[in-house]
Design a protein around this motif. Sequence first.
Motif, PDB file in Angstrom:
ATOM      1  N   ARG A 407     -36.631 -16.532  51.392  1.00 23.14           N
ATOM      2  CA  ARG A 407     -36.135 -16.605  52.763  1.00 23.14           C
ATOM      3  C   ARG A 407     -34.782 -17.307  52.838  1.00 23.14           C
ATOM      4  O   ARG A 407     -33.914 -16.916  53.619  1.00 23.14           O
ATOM      5  N   PHE A 408     -34.604 -18.336  51.992  1.00 27.51           N
ATOM      6  CA  PHE A 408     -33.340 -19.070  52.030  1.00 27.51           C
ATOM      7  C   PHE A 408     -32.337 -18.551  51.002  1.00 27.51           C
ATOM      8  O   PHE A 408     -31.124 -18.582  51.239  1.00 27.51           O
ATOM      9  N   ALA A 409     -32.830 -18.077  49.855  1.00 32.89           N
ATOM     10  CA  ALA A 409     -31.918 -17.662  48.784  1.00 32.89           C
ATOM     11  C   ALA A 409     -31.356 -16.266  49.004  1.00 32.89           C
ATOM     12  O   ALA A 409     -30.233 -15.981  48.592  1.00 32.89           O
ATOM     13  N   GLN A 410     -32.150 -15.377  49.657  1.00 29.92           N
ATOM     14  CA  GLN A 410     -31.690 -13.997  49.816  1.00 29.92           C
ATOM     15  C   GLN A 410     -30.372 -13.891  50.579  1.00 29.92           C
ATOM     16  O   GLN A 410     -29.468 -13.166  50.164  1.00 29.92           O
ATOM     17  N   PRO A 411     -30.172 -14.614  51.698  1.00 34.96           N
ATOM     18  CA  PRO A 411     -28.858 -14.536  52.345  1.00 34.96           C
ATOM     19  C   PRO A 411     -27.728 -15.050  51.464  1.00 34.96           C
ATOM     20  O   PRO A 411     -26.625 -14.492  51.473  1.00 34.96           O
ATOM     21  N   VAL A 412     -28.005 -16.110  50.683  1.00 42.09           N
ATOM     22  CA  VAL A 412     -26.970 -16.650  49.794  1.00 42.09           C
ATOM     23  C   VAL A 412     -26.611 -15.642  48.713  1.00 42.09           C
ATOM     24  O   VAL A 412     -25.427 -15.388  48.435  1.00 42.09           O
ATOM     25  N   VAL A 413     -27.633 -15.052  48.104  1.00 44.40           N
ATOM     26  CA  VAL A 413     -27.396 -14.045  47.076  1.00 44.40           C
ATOM     27  C   VAL A 413     -26.662 -12.845  47.658  1.00 44.40           C
ATOM     28  O   VAL A 413     -25.756 -12.287  47.034  1.00 44.40           O
ATOM     29  N   GLN A 414     -27.057 -12.457  48.883  1.00 48.48           N
ATOM     30  CA  GLN A 414     -26.411 -11.316  49.523  1.00 48.48           C
ATOM     31  C   GLN A 414     -24.926 -11.588  49.755  1.00 48.48           C
ATOM     32  O   GLN A 414     -24.077 -10.713  49.550  1.00 48.48           O
ATOM     33  N   VAL A 415     -24.594 -12.802  50.186  1.00 49.63           N
ATOM     34  CA  VAL A 415     -23.187 -13.156  50.395  1.00 49.63           C
ATOM     35  C   VAL A 415     -22.427 -13.110  49.079  1.00 49.63           C
ATOM     36  O   VAL A 415     -21.325 -12.552  48.990  1.00 49.63           O
TER      37      VAL A 415
END
Length: 578
Positions: A407-415
């Motif tokens: 939930r928290f890492a996916q947006p970071v990885v996506q960026v």
Amino acid sequence: MSGLGGFPSRGVWRQPALRWVDVVVAGALVALLYGLLRLAPSLNAPFLPSTAPSSVSTDPSNLPYYAVRSLVRMFAALVASVVFTFLYATAAARLRRAEKVLLPLLDILQSVPVLGFLSVTVTAFINLFPGSELGLECASVFAIFTAMAWNMTFAFYYSLISQPRELDEAARVLRLTKWQRFWRLDVPSGVIPLVWNGMMSFGGAWFFLAASESISVLNHQYALPGMGSYAAAAIAQGDLGKVGIAVAVMVVLVIGVNALFWRPITAWSERFRVEEAEAAERPRSAVLDMLRRSSVPGLLGRPLKGLWPALDRITRPFGLAEHPIGVSPVRERTGDVFFAGVVSVMVVYGAWKAFAYVDSTVGLGEFGHALALGAATFGRVVALTVAATLVWVPVGVWIGMNPKVTRFAQPVVQVLASFPANFLFPFATAAFVALGISLDAGAILLMALGAQWYILFNVIAGASAIPSDLREAMTTFRVGGRLRWRRFILPAIFPSYVTGGITAAGGAWNASIVAEVVSYGNHHLTATGLGAYITQATATGDFPKILVGISVMSLYVVAANRLFWRRMYRLAETRYAL
């Protein structure tokens, strides 16, 4: 007071209350449609190749407009990629004879660099829409499409060939038509890998935005308003300040697209997960929750509900989901021989014409030179793939198997994955010059910035798709350490890793065209490799060398896929399919 017959009438004629969520959703849709209508005239602006601008203004006030133009191109290419994926992957998975041609052709297509497509398509699209900028827009969208489609097609193809046997048998027993099977079984079973790979492909396409918007081909320079062309102009001017502004705007764009589009789709795709035990925590999206509470999507989709039964009736004459029965082995072998003969004749004729053209221009010895350059680029691709595997497989497993972390890492990885790393190339070039690092070594890092994420995203998708009941069984039996990795985790993610590996390797070859030739102001660095060879040939309009470079790159990619990655695919299909 009572109504007729003594029944209470209070509230019968009361209109439903207007909810704030409906107002927000409707307002967003109206704003989107209004923006597209206002943007449409600029897409069809007058255009003459001889007087077309070769650069765009680097005034930062133009960045919002440039950002919108780039987003429209990206989503147009995404829609085209989804349609292509459904058609091509389904044909490759369901038509046995076509598979023998479509899969090698897909290997070749993913190995052809974006500049290779541009060298052919720019002139064709300009001639298709004479006097209009729409031709150049179509060429740009097509170039972005070539950076998206192949990875999504590979992912959906594998989901089709690895469907559980019981679901396939259920489709046959229920006598579903091919149309019904596609939408009720094929698409739902492939939604999760398709969404994750679509997200990765969308991010990878940002990498080639500059090449598709600021087009240098056949001794002509064309520039379309967009973030890529703005960055290219700022880099050519050597203005790191304006490059930094472009980087900041791109970060905002990537975060916005992730929050408003990819995050809701990722959360929505969880409904198609096949498992007996429900996961403890599912991905959530505030945007998806808002859409589910609103009645606007239902009102817009209501007219389409009657379309599906009609399509079912129309497609029923095309046959059921089961394969033809009763074809004799002799007839089948005869058909295979005929099909292989026709394809072989076409391939031999095309190769003969290509060799004759090269021999009459630059000479056949140019192939030897290109093969030597290809060996240098191949070494970089191998080094990148091995390093990315060692680094990102453990990280991807950790993220994918922990919903709270996802939930928290996916947006970071996506960026990180979506950010066009070539926007950072000027800073890397300045660092290489200051430190005296040769681009022959530095190109590996630059290529990795655009290709390593394919492995990470596919491993995350594979790890997150592991059924919860299997995870709970491993925990119950206290299987941990090396045994857990060797017997459970690695076999479970192996099919997804193979998809990520083959697309990462293909992406690395494609990335070499922008990573082996970098510039910043008056500094120009060139690495020894096939990517630099194709880039220079495309810029000067040297068609014979473009043909030689693309042919050699296709040869390397197809050989690697045939000798290594296809064997990994078969191993994943036969031994490691859940």
